[in-house]
Motif scaffolding. Structure first.
Motif, PDB file in Angstrom:
ATOM      1  N   UNK A 170       0.834  -1.208   0.000  1.00  0.00           N
ATOM      2  CA  UNK A 170       0.000   0.000   0.000  1.00  0.00           C
ATOM      3  C   UNK A 170       0.871   1.262   0.000  1.00  0.00           C
ATOM      4  N   UNK A 171       2.067   1.177   0.585  1.00  0.00           N
ATOM      5  CA  UNK A 171       2.999   2.311   0.564  1.00  0.00           C
ATOM      6  C   UNK A 171       3.613   2.467  -0.829  1.00  0.00           C
ATOM      7  N   UNK A 172       3.900   1.338  -1.482  1.00  0.00           N
ATOM      8  CA  UNK A 172       4.362   1.380  -2.872  1.00  0.00           C
ATOM      9  C   UNK A 172       3.337   2.125  -3.727  1.00  0.00           C
ATOM     10  N   UNK A 173       2.052   1.761  -3.570  1.00  0.00           N
ATOM     11  CA  UNK A 173       0.985   2.401  -4.342  1.00  0.00           C
ATOM     12  C   UNK A 173       0.876   3.888  -4.012  1.00  0.00           C
ATOM     13  N   UNK A 174       1.065   4.238  -2.746  1.00  0.00           N
ATOM     14  CA  UNK A 174       1.028   5.646  -2.330  1.00  0.00           C
ATOM     15  C   UNK A 174       2.087   6.454  -3.074  1.00  0.00           C
ATOM     16  N   UNK A 175       3.271   5.892  -3.196  1.00  0.00           N
ATOM     17  CA  UNK A 175       4.367   6.571  -3.905  1.00  0.00           C
ATOM     18  C   UNK A 175       4.026   6.719  -5.387  1.00  0.00           C
ATOM     19  N   UNK A 176       3.525   5.651  -5.994  1.00  0.00           N
ATOM     20  CA  UNK A 176       3.158   5.688  -7.409  1.00  0.00           C
ATOM     21  C   UNK A 176       2.092   6.757  -7.673  1.00  0.00           C
ATOM     22  N   UNK A 177       1.090   6.789  -6.822  1.00  0.00           N
ATOM     23  CA  UNK A 177      -0.004   7.764  -6.991  1.00  0.00           C
ATOM     24  C   UNK A 177       0.490   9.188  -6.792  1.00  0.00           C
ATOM     25  N   UNK A 178       1.422   9.395  -5.877  1.00  0.00           N
ATOM     26  CA  UNK A 178       1.987  10.740  -5.677  1.00  0.00           C
ATOM     27  C   UNK A 178       2.736  11.180  -6.929  1.00  0.00           C
ATOM     28  N   UNK A 179       3.449  10.267  -7.554  1.00  0.00           N
ATOM     29  CA  UNK A 179       4.145  10.607  -8.797  1.00  0.00           C
ATOM     30  C   UNK A 179       3.178  10.999  -9.895  1.00  0.00           C
ATOM     31  N   UNK A 180       2.147  10.208 -10.071  1.00  0.00           N
ATOM     32  CA  UNK A 180       1.157  10.472 -11.118  1.00  0.00           C
ATOM     33  C   UNK A 180       0.424  11.785 -10.856  1.00  0.00           C
ATOM     34  N   UNK A 181       0.112  12.058  -9.588  1.00  0.00           N
ATOM     35  CA  UNK A 181      -0.611  13.279  -9.235  1.00  0.00           C
ATOM     36  C   UNK A 181       0.136  14.539  -9.667  1.00  0.00           C
ATOM     37  N   UNK A 182       1.466  14.446  -9.725  1.00  0.00           N
ATOM     38  CA  UNK A 182       2.266  15.613 -10.122  1.00  0.00           C
ATOM     39  C   UNK A 182       1.982  16.063 -11.545  1.00  0.00           C
ATOM     40  N   UNK A 183       1.409  15.172 -12.365  1.00  0.00           N
ATOM     41  CA  UNK A 183       1.061  15.557 -13.737  1.00  0.00           C
ATOM     42  C   UNK A 183      -0.195  16.411 -13.789  1.00  0.00           C
ATOM     43  N   UNK A 184      -1.001  16.365 -12.738  1.00  0.00           N
ATOM     44  CA  UNK A 184      -2.221  17.165 -12.691  1.00  0.00           C
ATOM     45  C   UNK A 184      -3.277  16.726 -13.678  1.00  0.00           C
ATOM     46  N   UNK A 185      -3.345  15.429 -13.917  1.00  0.00           N
ATOM     47  CA  UNK A 185      -4.337  14.918 -14.892  1.00  0.00           C
ATOM     48  C   UNK A 185      -5.722  14.934 -14.326  1.00  0.00           C
TER      49      UNK A 185
END
Length: 135
Positions: free
Chosen positions: A120-135
């Motif tokens: 779940x922490x791995x997923x948290x990191x992945x989602x934080x990266x994706x969020x930076x794109x502002x999609x």
């Protein structure tokens, strides 16, 4: 014929920097992998202290999320729910939480896979990266 968005190097660097920042903020040593919509590796970053095996698991999670067009956790849940035959799906090996698709205008354009800490922490990191794109 449709026109589709694709990840450019600047996008990949933005995702990677935000994912790294999330990992470092939490003092998590992980590997961050970014793939295109076909699951082909575009970026691999292994932070100091990340387990060697995470450099294999992270890209596998990203590949699964990209070609499956959904979070890799969905497949983990299917298997944990008793459908163990799903383990035989050809060409897919990252069947653990931590792979997250990148979606723009309803289309998967890539994915991020992270490995090294709790899933779940791995997923948290992945989602934080994706969020930076502002999609």
């Amino acid at each position: 014929m449709k026109t589709k968005a694709v990840l450019e190097l600047a996008d990949i660097k933005t995702i990677a920097a935000a994912a790294e920042a999330e990992a470092l903020k939490n003092n998590w040593a992980v590997t961050i992998a970014i793939v295109d919509d076909g699951g082909h590796l575009l970026w691999l970053q292994r932070l100091d202290g990340a387990p060697a095996i995470s450099s294999l698991i992270g890209p596998a999670k990203a590949h699964t999320a990209a070609v499956g067009r959904r979070d890799s956790k969905v497949y983990e849940d299917i298997i944990n729910g008793g459908r163990t035959a799903f383990l035989t799906v050809p060409g897919v090996s990252g069947l653990l939480e931590g792979g997250v698709p990148i979606v723009k205008d309803g289309n998967v354009i890539g994915a991020v896979g992270v490995s090294g800490v709790k899933s779940n922490e791995d997923a948290q990191i992945a989602k934080a990266g994706i969020a930076a794109l502002g999609l």
